[in-house]
Each structure stands twice: as structure tokens, then as C-alpha cells.
Write a protein that holds these residues in place. Structure first.
Motif, PDB file in Angstrom:
ATOM      1  N   ILE A  19       0.842  -1.200   0.000  1.00  0.00           N
ATOM      2  CA  ILE A  19       0.000   0.000   0.000  1.00  0.00           C
ATOM      3  C   ILE A  19       0.881   1.254   0.000  1.00  0.00           C
ATOM      4  N   LYS A  23       1.117   4.085  -2.804  1.00  0.00           N
ATOM      5  CA  LYS A  23       0.870   5.474  -2.418  1.00  0.00           C
ATOM      6  C   LYS A  23       2.011   6.386  -2.898  1.00  0.00           C
ATOM      7  N   MET A  39      -6.081   5.269  -5.232  1.00  0.00           N
ATOM      8  CA  MET A  39      -5.442   4.059  -4.732  1.00  0.00           C
ATOM      9  C   MET A  39      -6.397   3.404  -3.738  1.00  0.00           C
ATOM     10  N   ALA A  40      -6.830   2.190  -4.073  1.00  0.00           N
ATOM     11  CA  ALA A  40      -7.819   1.509  -3.227  1.00  0.00           C
ATOM     12  C   ALA A  40      -7.255   0.177  -2.734  1.00  0.00           C
ATOM     13  N   PRO A  41      -6.935   0.066  -1.436  1.00  0.00           N
ATOM     14  CA  PRO A  41      -6.432  -1.198  -0.900  1.00  0.00           C
ATOM     15  C   PRO A  41      -7.522  -2.273  -0.892  1.00  0.00           C
TER      16      PRO A  41
END
Lengths: 188, 397
Positions: A19, A23, A39-41
């Protein structure tokens, strides 16, 4: 469907920093004129050591769709042992790119017709002075080399900003070392 | 300055810039990182506030009520069952006319447990009397939190700032952080006329009788029904107040202009999709696809849900060929809450459009752009034959 969005899926293990890596690339891309960055975890069930993935979408325009990536343009793999557990190229677009942290030479890796870039990030990060197992800064060097989307100097600045107080120089050095030692193949 | 961070950090930054003085919260997914960030801000000394960890959401709201009664600017945040656990105190806060601000990272309600997003939690509290504002992205989260503090203290009514759990709370995107000096000049210090003060004792929220009666000073005091009438009246007035606050914000920060509804390609649209939250942005991609194939369609996101901006909504939707309402909540046994409200807003219109209702995304069921495209294409193709029963999208029975 929109064609201006570059979809990058990051595969790592919980706690490995996928992540954070995504990022940093998001910051580098934004600083390079990609105004749309999402940005989507993986949501909800992260566990240390378990396979996780993170979706990063970048575009010159604002992005509205927050759903996870299913047909990536690129996949980034932080841990070579994931290859035995996870189908990292699931949904990869034609002419897709696989960026891999791996100890073997480029010719040893094959993912269908995809273009492959490989670097031994684990080893190079230790050479840069980082403790063994820290790969999330180094892999960004491979990303920069293989994609050309974001200049390595911009990435290094983003790395130094992210790792304030956490060995910023060594993390930056790891990215530069990997940048200089990434083997990039052609389309098969 | 722009940063790339999660929606929870956008909310926490808005709270810090608003100089909240007391924060009391109990962690619950997906709200947790918001309160963690606030406690970090306080611990590091960059944010001067009392952070009070409590043993439950009910206590969190109790602490905020006490702090606000004593004249402090107070904030809390929660999600799902945590919001329901504080429900009794929510009603108290609004009846006591306390200008609290609370973020709700929207999540589905158990049982069965789900940690993922829908909007049933805040929808279930819509009649408590709180003002409800909804954000579509991180920029709107931080901007709305700052505006919410000014709105709350201007009308003496608490404000909920809601945003989609995970989809916004845990997703990273760029947003601009307003300058502290600009926020200070926009949002004056909270200094209420009446507050709990040992130097000047007073009664707060004493028992009322069904009728009016003289107070201790002999002056006639309102009864319960007058107090509740005034709350409703002030809530209706807060529509206009929020419009003015939004204009001031836009003048100072260059963002805003859509305090009640945010429209996309609606001006010449024959068909309009309506929903709340980040889904209204995802629908923009669908609108573009349908526009390319010649359908005049637009989408509208509802930003203020309570009080309901019915005039703005009726103006925007009257005369359309069809209105299509997508909802991540349901008034069980009836229909989608927004659908019912929109029908009601259009009841007096001379040119009522057919209205369709889709339920989707409950408990985080992934909403595919293709599914939205299919549903909207269906509705635009046959506006007259839908009926009054909601249809479900993505159901796997």
C-alpha cells in the motif's frame, strides 16, 4: 468504457508495504501531471503475511470509478513466493506488463504474452543498507524503469517524503539501485 | 497544498483545521483510522484539543453533549452499529440544540455482521433532527467538515457529515488542504451566549409539561411541542443558511456552489439518475457512455439530505422523461428512502416524471459500471412500465 485510465494492480503480503509503495507511486504520478489518482487497498480482511492486493488507477483526468481493478494494464509483484499462490496476471490486458521482484534472470519468467520486467529487489535493498525484507521502496525503481510513466528523480523525492524519519536515504538508494538493475523484456 | 491521503485523513484534517476542542470517540471499522489520526494529531502537539477515549459510542456522544453544553466545540465519529448504539444520545443532542459535528463512515448494519459500505446506518437516523450532509470525494469531505462546524453553530443544530465507508474512508486520492489562516477567518470561535458555567448557574433542558408554563423567573417558557416546532422551523431555515455558508466558502476557497445537489450533464437531460455519495461520481462514467450513444441523460448527487432540499430537487427534476433513483439503503417493507422523498417533493409538480427505484451495493456488494449502464439503459428505454416496487441490482439469488 474510459480508455484514459492506466490500471496498476499491486500484489504483496500483509505488512510488506504494498500500500505504501502504491501510495508513493500515486504521489509521484500526481506530481508528474496525472491529476486523477485513486489508490484503493483490498478492503476489510488484511492479515500479516497473507496475500493482499492494492488497486492504483492513474489518469490525466479525474477518476470517478472507485471499484477494484479487474483488468489491469500492469501488475507489480513484491514477493516472488506469491507466484505459487496467486494468479497475479488474472485479467491482465493484452500487451500487459508484469513487474516482478525475483532472484532469477528475465528468461526464467514467463506470463503468457505479457511483457516482463524483473529485478532482485530483495538483494539490492540490502546492498542499499536496508534490513532484509524491505522491498517496497526498491520495487518503485523497477516500476519507473519498466513503465517510464514517472521519472526516477520524481519517485525518489516521493520516497524521501514518505519515509521521513524511516531511513529515507537508504530507501531512496534502493530505488535507484533497482532502477539501474532492472531487466526489461519485450513482448513475447 | 494538495496531499494524497485516505478519506478518513481528509476528515481528520478538516476537524483539526476547524480547531475542535473536545474529541470523544470509540473505534469502529471503517471509522477507526479517522479517530486514530485525530489522537495522533493531539498527541504530537500539532492539534490543541482534549482527546477523550471512551468505552462506547453512547459515552462518546455523552461526552460531546457535556463538552458542547460547557461551550466547547466538540466532535465525534462512528459507523453502523456504533451510530445505532448512540442513537438515544443523538436525539438528546439535537433536542438540546448543541452544535456538534459527527462524521459517519457509512457501513451496513448487523445482523449479520458486515464491515462494508452501504448507507443504511445514517439513513436509519434521518428523523432524529440532525442535519445530514453527504460527500462524494475527499475534497468534499474536508470542505464539508469545515462548513459543517459553521452551519452547526449558526443554527444550533448538530450536523452529520457522511461518506462511504471503505470506498472513500480507505481509498487514497489527492485533495487540497485549506490554509489554517483562511479557515480561521471563515470559521469564528465558538462562543455561545448560554453555556454551563459554575459562575452563572442555570437550568438546561428541564422537564417540560404538555402546556406552556412560567419559568423560575416568572417568564412564560415554551412547552415540548413549541420546542419541537421551533426545531423543525430552524431546520427548514438551515437550508438557506447552508446555501449562504457554501457561497462564503466558495468565495474564500474557490470550491463549492452545489450545497444541496450536484448536477452532471443535467441541463439538457431528458433522463436524470439520482443518488447519494460516491456512487453519483461513478455514474458520471455511465452518463458519458450513454451520451456518446445519443441518450440525453445526466446524474445528480444529493449533498444535503436532512433537511431535505425539496424545492431544489423538484426544480431540477420536474418535466424530465424519467427519474432513476439508485440507493444503498432501504426502508424495509416499503421502498428506498430517497425514492420516497423525491416522489413527495414532486407531488405538487405540474409535470411529474415517472420515477424508478433501484437498490444496490448493500453490505459492500461491488457495483459494476456495466450493471449501472444496463439498469439505466433499461429505464431510459421504457420509462412508463417500471411500477412502484424497487428493483435490485447485482443480486445472486
Amino acid at each position: 468504457m474510459r480508455t484514459d485510465i492506466i490500471e496498476i494492480r499491486w500484489h504483496g503480503r500483509g505488512g510488506q508495504g504494498a500500500i505504501t509503495a502504491a501510495k508513493i507511486v500515486a504521489n509521484g504520478a500526481f506530481a508528474s501531471g496525472f491529476k486523477g489518482v485513486i489508490m484503493a487497498p483490498t478492503f476489510g480482511t488484511e492479515r500479516r503475511g497473507a496475500p493482499v492486493f492494492t488497486s492504483l488507477k492513474i489518469s490525466k483526468n479525474k477518476i470517478y470509478d472507485l471499484s477494484p481493478i479487474t483488468t489491469p494494464d500492469m501488475v507489480v509483484v513484491l514477493d516472488p513466493t506469491l507466484l505459487d499462490e496467486v494468479d497475479v496476471v488474472a485479467g491482465l490486458k493484452e500487451d500487459g506488463l508484469v513487474i516482478l521482484n525475483g532472484p532469477k534472470p528475465l528468461s526464467e519468467y514467463r506470463f503468457g504474452d505479457a511483457k516482463v520486467a524483473v529485478s532482485d529487489v530483495t538483494k539490492l535493498a540490502v546492498e542499499a543498507g536496508l534490513p532484509p525484507g524491505i522491498v517496497n521502496s526498491g520495487i518503485i525503481g523497477a516500476f519507473s524503469q519498466a513503465t517510464g510513466l514517472v521519472n526516477i528523480d520524481v519517485m525518489v523525492k516521493a520516497i524521501e517524503n514518505e519515509f521521513i524519519g524511516k531511513r529515507p536515504e537508504m530507501n531512496a538508494k534502493a530505488a535507484r539501485l533497482v532502477f539501474d538493475n532492472t531487466a526489461v523484456g519485450g513482448y513475447v | 497544498m494538495h496531499i494524497i491521503e485516505s478519506g478518513n485523513v481528509a476528515a481528520a484534517t478538516g476537524v483539526k483545521l476547524s480547531r475542535a476542542q473536545v474529541i470523544a470517540a470509540y473505534p469502529i471499522t471503517p471509522q477507526t483510522p479517522l479517530t486514530e489520526k485525530l489522537s495522533e494529531f493531539v498527541e504530537s502537539g500539532e492539534f490543541e484539543a482534549e482527546y477523550i477515549p471512551v468505552e462506547s459510542e453512547h459515552s462518546a456522544m455523552g461526552v460531546c453533549i457535556a463538552a458542547s453544553t460547557a461551550g466547547a466545540r466538540a466532535f465525534t465519529a462512528t459507523s453502523a452499529n456504533g451510530l445505532l448504539y448512540m442513537s438515544e444520545q443523538l436525539h438528546w443532542a439535537v433536542g438540546a440544540r448543541l452544535p456538534l459535528v459527527m462524521c459517519v463512515a457509512n457501513r451496513g448494519i448487523g445482523a449479520p455482521w458486515t464491515v462494508w459500505n452501504d448507507q443504511q446506518d445514517s439513513m436509519s437516523q434521518r428523523d432524529a433532527g440532525w442535519i445530514q450532509l453527504y460527500a462524494n470525494d475527499h475534497q468534499q469531505i474536508i470542505d464539508t467538515v469545515i462548513k459543517a462546524f459553521l452551519l452547526a453553530q449558526t443554527v444550533s443544530i448538530p450536523v452529520m457529515v457522511c461518506y462511504d465507508g471503505y470506498l472513500l474512508s480507505h481509498t487514497y486520492m489527492p485533495f487540497d488542504q485549506p490554509d489554517q489562516g483562511d479557515v480561521d477567518s471563515f470559521l469564528p470561535t465558538f462562543s455561545p451566549e448560554n453555556f454551563l458555567n459554575p459562575e452563572d448557574p442555570g437550568n438546561f433542558n428541564p422537564v417540560t409539561l404538555p402546556d406552556v408554563r412560567p419559568g423560575v423567573d416568572g417568564k412564560m417558557e415554551p412547552g415540548y411541542i413549541e420546542i419541537r416546532h421551533n426545531l423543525h422551523h430552524d431546520l427548514r431555515s438551515s437550508i438557506e443558511v447552508y446555501g449562504e455558508i457554501d457561497s462564503e466558502y466558495e468565495e474564500k476557497f474557490g470550491r463549492g456552489g452545489n450545497p444541496f445537489i450536484e448536477k452532471y450533464k443535467c441541463e439538457d437531460a431528458e433522463f436524470v439518475a439520482v443518488c447519494i455519495g460516491s456512487l453519483s461520481y461513478q455514474l458520471r462514467d455511465v452518463i458519458d457512455i450513454m451520451r456518446d450513444s445519443g441518450t440525453r441523460v445526466g446524474v445528480m448527487g444529493v449533498q444535503m439530505y436532512r433537511p431535505f432540499p425539496d424545492e431544489a430537487i423538484a426544480d431540477a427534476l420536474s418535466g424530465k422523461k424519467c427519474v432513476i433513483v439508485f440507493e444503498k439503503a432501504l426502508s424495509y417493507g416499503n421502498q428506498g428512502p430517497l425514492y420516497g422523498d423525491i416522489k413527495s417533493a414532486l407531488y405538487c409538480s405540474d409535470d411529474k416524471p415517472p420515477i424508478h427505484n433501484y437498490i444496490l451495493g448493500l453490505g459492500g456488494r461491488e457495483i459494476r459500471t456495466q450493471h449501472l449502464l444496463d439498469a439505466l439503459t433499461d429505464s431510459c428505454g421504457s420509462p412508463e412500465t417500471f411500477g412502484d416496487t424497487p428493483r435490485w441490482i447485482g443480486l445472486k439469488l
